[in-house]
Design a protein around this motif. Structure first.
Motif, PDB file in Angstrom:
ATOM      1  N   GLY A 156     -10.114  -6.938  -0.002  1.00 15.07           N
ATOM      2  CA  GLY A 156     -10.219  -7.072   1.444  1.00 15.07           C
ATOM      3  C   GLY A 156      -9.938  -8.476   1.948  1.00 15.07           C
ATOM      4  N   CYS A 157      -9.323  -9.315   1.147  1.00 18.28           N
ATOM      5  CA  CYS A 157      -9.031 -10.698   1.547  1.00 18.28           C
ATOM      6  C   CYS A 157      -8.125 -10.710   2.779  1.00 18.28           C
ATOM      7  CB  CYS A 157      -8.360 -11.447   0.394  1.00 18.28           C
ATOM      8  SG  CYS A 157      -7.851 -13.131   0.837  1.00 18.28           S
ATOM      9  N   ARG A 158      -8.340 -11.681   3.617  1.00 17.07           N
ATOM     10  CA  ARG A 158      -7.560 -11.842   4.843  1.00 17.07           C
ATOM     11  C   ARG A 158      -6.070 -12.031   4.544  1.00 17.07           C
ATOM     12  NH1 ARG A 158      -9.260 -16.532   9.140  1.00 17.07           N
ATOM     13  NH2 ARG A 158      -7.579 -16.184  10.616  1.00 17.07           N
ATOM     14  N   GLY A 159      -5.761 -12.627   3.413  1.00 10.72           N
ATOM     15  CA  GLY A 159      -4.376 -12.868   3.035  1.00 10.72           C
ATOM     16  C   GLY A 159      -3.608 -11.602   2.667  1.00 10.72           C
ATOM     17  N   LEU A 160      -4.308 -10.487   2.480  1.00  4.36           N
ATOM     18  CA  LEU A 160      -3.663  -9.216   2.134  1.00  4.36           C
ATOM     19  C   LEU A 160      -3.556  -8.263   3.331  1.00  4.36           C
ATOM     20  CD1 LEU A 160      -5.376  -8.514  -1.307  1.00  4.36           C
ATOM     21  CD2 LEU A 160      -2.965  -9.010  -0.925  1.00  4.36           C
ATOM     22  N   ASN A 161      -3.850  -8.747   4.525  1.00  8.42           N
ATOM     23  CA  ASN A 161      -3.838  -7.877   5.709  1.00  8.42           C
ATOM     24  C   ASN A 161      -2.498  -7.191   5.935  1.00  8.42           C
ATOM     25  OD1 ASN A 161      -6.476  -8.205   6.373  1.00  8.42           O
ATOM     26  ND2 ASN A 161      -6.118  -9.775   7.926  1.00  8.42           N
ATOM     27  N   ASN A 162      -1.395  -7.876   5.768  1.00 12.80           N
ATOM     28  CA  ASN A 162      -0.080  -7.296   6.059  1.00 12.80           C
ATOM     29  C   ASN A 162       0.614  -6.720   4.831  1.00 12.80           C
ATOM     30  OD1 ASN A 162      -0.219  -7.955   8.800  1.00 12.80           O
ATOM     31  ND2 ASN A 162       0.470 -10.044   8.383  1.00 12.80           N
ATOM     32  N   ALA A 163      -0.090  -6.676   3.729  1.00 11.77           N
ATOM     33  CA  ALA A 163       0.512  -6.154   2.503  1.00 11.77           C
ATOM     34  C   ALA A 163       0.527  -4.627   2.555  1.00 11.77           C
ATOM     35  CB  ALA A 163      -0.280  -6.618   1.291  1.00 11.77           C
ATOM     36  N   GLY A 164       1.695  -4.066   2.363  1.00 13.91           N
ATOM     37  CA  GLY A 164       1.787  -2.617   2.339  1.00 13.91           C
ATOM     38  C   GLY A 164       1.304  -2.057   1.017  1.00 13.91           C
ATOM     39  N   ARG A 165       1.579  -2.755  -0.051  1.00 16.17           N
ATOM     40  CA  ARG A 165       1.213  -2.305  -1.393  1.00 16.17           C
ATOM     41  C   ARG A 165       0.428  -3.407  -2.094  1.00 16.17           C
ATOM     42  NH1 ARG A 165       5.581  -2.361  -5.558  1.00 16.17           N
ATOM     43  NH2 ARG A 165       4.360  -2.305  -7.452  1.00 16.17           N
ATOM     44  N   LYS A 166      -0.703  -3.042  -2.686  1.00 19.52           N
ATOM     45  CA  LYS A 166      -1.542  -3.984  -3.424  1.00 19.52           C
ATOM     46  C   LYS A 166      -1.618  -3.514  -4.868  1.00 19.52           C
ATOM     47  CE  LYS A 166      -4.217  -4.514   0.729  1.00 19.52           C
ATOM     48  NZ  LYS A 166      -5.402  -4.084   1.427  1.00 19.52           N
ATOM     49  N   VAL A 167      -1.522  -4.466  -5.791  1.00 16.10           N
ATOM     50  CA  VAL A 167      -1.538  -4.139  -7.209  1.00 16.10           C
ATOM     51  C   VAL A 167      -2.663  -4.914  -7.889  1.00 16.10           C
ATOM     52  CG1 VAL A 167      -0.190  -4.157  -9.345  1.00 16.10           C
ATOM     53  CG2 VAL A 167       0.951  -3.782  -7.167  1.00 16.10           C
ATOM     54  N   HIS A 168      -3.408  -4.240  -8.753  1.00 16.98           N
ATOM     55  CA  HIS A 168      -4.508  -4.839  -9.509  1.00 16.98           C
ATOM     56  C   HIS A 168      -3.971  -5.287 -10.860  1.00 16.98           C
ATOM     57  CE1 HIS A 168      -9.083  -4.295 -10.279  1.00 16.98           C
ATOM     58  NE2 HIS A 168      -8.843  -5.395  -9.612  1.00 16.98           N
ATOM     59  N   TYR A 226      -9.809  -9.487 -13.177  1.00 16.29           N
ATOM     60  CA  TYR A 226      -8.709  -8.835 -12.479  1.00 16.29           C
ATOM     61  C   TYR A 226      -8.586  -9.387 -11.071  1.00 16.29           C
ATOM     62  CZ  TYR A 226      -8.372  -5.463 -16.234  1.00 16.29           C
ATOM     63  OH  TYR A 226      -8.175  -4.886 -17.454  1.00 16.29           O
ATOM     64  N   VAL A 227      -7.359  -9.466 -10.586  1.00 17.96           N
ATOM     65  CA  VAL A 227      -7.078  -9.969  -9.245  1.00 17.96           C
ATOM     66  C   VAL A 227      -6.114  -9.014  -8.544  1.00 17.96           C
ATOM     67  CG1 VAL A 227      -7.470 -12.398  -9.830  1.00 17.96           C
ATOM     68  CG2 VAL A 227      -5.193 -11.429 -10.109  1.00 17.96           C
ATOM     69  N   TRP A 228      -5.954  -9.208  -7.252  1.00 16.69           N
ATOM     70  CA  TRP A 228      -5.048  -8.392  -6.444  1.00 16.69           C
ATOM     71  C   TRP A 228      -3.827  -9.211  -6.061  1.00 16.69           C
ATOM     72  CZ3 TRP A 228      -5.813  -3.342  -5.837  1.00 16.69           C
ATOM     73  CH2 TRP A 228      -7.080  -2.845  -6.110  1.00 16.69           C
ATOM     74  N   ILE A 229      -2.657  -8.594  -6.112  1.00 20.10           N
ATOM     75  CA  ILE A 229      -1.429  -9.243  -5.643  1.00 20.10           C
ATOM     76  C   ILE A 229      -0.695  -8.276  -4.727  1.00 20.10           C
ATOM     77  CG2 ILE A 229      -1.164 -10.683  -7.703  1.00 20.10           C
ATOM     78  CD1 ILE A 229       1.102  -8.750  -8.584  1.00 20.10           C
ATOM     79  N   ALA A 230       0.159  -8.829  -3.891  1.00 23.84           N
ATOM     80  CA  ALA A 230       1.057  -8.045  -3.044  1.00 23.84           C
ATOM     81  C   ALA A 230       2.466  -8.407  -3.501  1.00 23.84           C
ATOM     82  CB  ALA A 230       0.847  -8.385  -1.580  1.00 23.84           C
ATOM     83  N   PRO A 231       3.059  -7.612  -4.399  1.00 25.46           N
ATOM     84  CA  PRO A 231       4.328  -7.999  -5.016  1.00 25.46           C
ATOM     85  C   PRO A 231       5.479  -8.206  -4.036  1.00 25.46           C
ATOM     86  CG  PRO A 231       3.631  -5.808  -5.751  1.00 25.46           C
ATOM     87  CD  PRO A 231       2.573  -6.335  -4.867  1.00 25.46           C
ATOM     88  N   ASN A 232       5.429  -7.581  -2.883  1.00 21.96           N
ATOM     89  CA  ASN A 232       6.519  -7.731  -1.906  1.00 21.96           C
ATOM     90  C   ASN A 232       6.234  -8.800  -0.857  1.00 21.96           C
ATOM     91  OD1 ASN A 232       7.777  -5.610  -3.220  1.00 21.96           O
ATOM     92  ND2 ASN A 232       6.818  -4.083  -1.893  1.00 21.96           N
ATOM     93  N   HIS A 233       5.131  -9.538  -1.006  1.00 18.33           N
ATOM     94  CA  HIS A 233       4.736 -10.513   0.013  1.00 18.33           C
ATOM     95  C   HIS A 233       4.306 -11.838  -0.589  1.00 18.33           C
ATOM     96  CE1 HIS A 233       4.830  -7.703   3.380  1.00 18.33           C
ATOM     97  NE2 HIS A 233       4.340  -6.804   2.543  1.00 18.33           N
TER      98      HIS A 233
END
Length: 82
Positions: free
Chosen positions: A52-64, A36-43
């Motif tokens: 906690g990846c640095r690339g997800l810092n500004n993501a408002g919503r995270k999806v597994h 499983y991985v994390w994505i930010a569908p709006n970013h």
């Protein structure tokens, strides 16, 4: 060793029970593990292994989601995790 004997006994019994018509195959054990991985569908179109990846810092919503799903929807690995 015992499982092989049990499997052989079941196959022999099934052969005589069904008159040799049906072929019984032993159950297949699968040890595959889904990743499983994390994505930010709006970013953007990047996936991340860590929430906690640095690339997800500004993501408002995270999806597994599964890695297979992410790759099939053209997501690529985050540049911070390469």
């Amino acid at each position: 060793m015992m499982t092989k004997l049990k499997t052989a006994a079941i196959m022999i019994a099934a052969t005589f029970t069904f008159g040799g018509i049906a072929v019984v195959q032993p159950p297949v054990q699968s040890n595959a593990k889904t990743t499983y991985v994390w994505i930010a569908p709006n970013h953007g179109k990047k996936y991340h292994y860590y929430k906690g990846c640095r690339g997800l810092n500004n993501a408002g919503r995270k999806v597994h989601v599964t890695l297979h799903w992410a790759k099939s929807h053209h997501y690529r690995l985050c540049g911070w995790e390469k």
